[in-house]
Design a protein around this motif. Structure first.
Motif, PDB file in Angstrom:
ATOM      1  N   UNK A  84     -21.584   9.181  17.872  1.00  0.00           N
ATOM      2  CA  UNK A  84     -21.931  10.635  17.427  1.00  0.00           C
ATOM      3  C   UNK A  84     -22.970  11.338  16.601  1.00  0.00           C
ATOM      4  N   UNK A  85     -23.838  10.529  16.430  1.00  0.00           N
ATOM      5  CA  UNK A  85     -24.888  10.765  15.724  1.00  0.00           C
ATOM      6  C   UNK A  85     -26.246  11.342  16.593  1.00  0.00           C
ATOM      7  N   UNK A  86     -26.858  12.369  15.986  1.00  0.00           N
ATOM      8  CA  UNK A  86     -28.287  12.860  16.600  1.00  0.00           C
ATOM      9  C   UNK A  86     -29.174  11.756  16.080  1.00  0.00           C
ATOM     10  N   UNK A  87     -29.691  11.045  16.823  1.00  0.00           N
ATOM     11  CA  UNK A  87     -31.011   9.920  16.384  1.00  0.00           C
ATOM     12  C   UNK A  87     -32.261  10.368  16.529  1.00  0.00           C
ATOM     13  N   UNK A  88     -32.991  10.253  15.584  1.00  0.00           N
ATOM     14  CA  UNK A  88     -34.583  10.217  15.845  1.00  0.00           C
ATOM     15  C   UNK A  88     -34.945   9.046  15.280  1.00  0.00           C
ATOM     16  N   UNK A  89     -36.237   8.651  15.956  1.00  0.00           N
ATOM     17  CA  UNK A  89     -36.831   7.133  15.636  1.00  0.00           C
ATOM     18  C   UNK A  89     -38.181   7.642  15.354  1.00  0.00           C
ATOM     19  N   UNK A  90     -38.602   7.040  14.352  1.00  0.00           N
ATOM     20  CA  UNK A  90     -40.224   7.154  13.990  1.00  0.00           C
ATOM     21  C   UNK A  90     -40.943   6.066  14.105  1.00  0.00           C
ATOM     22  N   UNK A  91     -42.087   6.127  14.338  1.00  0.00           N
ATOM     23  CA  UNK A  91     -43.145   5.126  14.359  1.00  0.00           C
ATOM     24  C   UNK A  91     -43.484   4.407  13.211  1.00  0.00           C
ATOM     25  N   UNK A  92     -44.053   3.632  13.018  1.00  0.00           N
ATOM     26  CA  UNK A  92     -44.371   2.828  11.759  1.00  0.00           C
ATOM     27  C   UNK A  92     -45.113   3.634  11.151  1.00  0.00           C
ATOM     28  N   UNK A  93     -44.570   3.755   9.770  1.00  0.00           N
ATOM     29  CA  UNK A  93     -45.162   4.703   8.699  1.00  0.00           C
ATOM     30  C   UNK A  93     -45.061   4.063   7.458  1.00  0.00           C
ATOM     31  N   UNK A  94     -46.071   4.705   6.455  1.00  0.00           N
ATOM     32  CA  UNK A  94     -45.540   4.471   4.817  1.00  0.00           C
ATOM     33  C   UNK A  94     -44.552   5.138   4.550  1.00  0.00           C
ATOM     34  N   UNK A  95     -43.801   4.646   3.418  1.00  0.00           N
ATOM     35  CA  UNK A  95     -42.623   5.511   2.982  1.00  0.00           C
ATOM     36  C   UNK A  95     -42.924   6.790   2.909  1.00  0.00           C
ATOM     37  N   UNK A  96     -43.976   7.104   2.341  1.00  0.00           N
ATOM     38  CA  UNK A  96     -44.269   8.637   1.900  1.00  0.00           C
ATOM     39  C   UNK A  96     -44.094   9.421   3.197  1.00  0.00           C
ATOM     40  N   UNK A  97     -44.514   8.997   4.268  1.00  0.00           N
ATOM     41  CA  UNK A  97     -44.835   9.784   5.709  1.00  0.00           C
ATOM     42  C   UNK A  97     -43.192   9.524   6.251  1.00  0.00           C
ATOM     43  N   UNK A  98     -42.623   8.676   6.120  1.00  0.00           N
ATOM     44  CA  UNK A  98     -41.153   8.361   6.412  1.00  0.00           C
ATOM     45  C   UNK A  98     -40.266   9.413   5.844  1.00  0.00           C
TER      46      UNK A  98
END
Length: 168
Positions: free
Chosen positions: A59-73
């Motif tokens: 039931x979640x809306x899921x977004x997936x990020x590319x590899x990032x630094x913590x600040x960008x995440x």
């Protein structure tokens, strides 16, 4: 902890029910961002795919990020207005990255975005909790079970906020 098929289906159904309950309380479905914050192993990428599927199936809306630094995440989580950030990795920098993510979310004024870390060794859990990481799941913890835990936390928080609003 691997769940048998019958238990897995029961957990998935309960998670779907809770996701609908949360949507009724909050006005939208629960939203999660799956992140990669270091050069993960191929097995970590596979784990992220499994997590994305399990969370979406519950039931979640899921977004997936590319590899990032913590600040960008953190910026991505804030920009996408997610409820949870989910980080699964076996990398050595797991704890350092999760703490940096938590701090970055606070700097963005979004300490309301919760963090779940998966594949956490027992000796790291206490440290993560001290730095505001709400969920620290062990390596073999089933993603559907993690979803259920995260949904219960969101619902409890939403109900508490509603009670506080009613008190004023």
């Amino acid at each position: 902890m691997a769940l048998d098929p019958k238990t897995k289906e029961t957990v998935r159904e309960e998670a779907l029910r809770l996701s609908k309950e949360f949507a009724a309380l909050d006005g939208r479905r629960p939203r999660v961002l799956l992140i990669e914050m270091e050069n993960d192993l191929e097995s970590d990428r596979e784990e992220r795919k499994l997590a994305a599927n399990a969370l979406a199936d519950s039931g979640w809306d899921v977004d997936v990020s590319p590899s990032q630094q913590p600040e960008d995440a953190a910026k991505g989580a804030a920009d996408n207005d997610v409820h949870f950030v989910f980080y699964t990795t076996t990398g050595d920098a797991r704890g350092r990255n999760a703490v940096a993510l938590s701090r970055a979310l606070a700097l963005y004024g979004r300490d309301d975005i919760l963090i779940a870390v998966h594949q956490v060794p027992p000796e790291e859990k206490e440290s993560l909790f001290r730095y505001g990481i709400l969920c620290a799941f062990p390596k073999d913890y089933d993603y559907l079970q993690a979803s259920l835990t995260m949904l219960r936390i969101l619902i409890a928080r939403e109900k508490q906020e509603m009670e506080e609003d009613d008190a004023y």
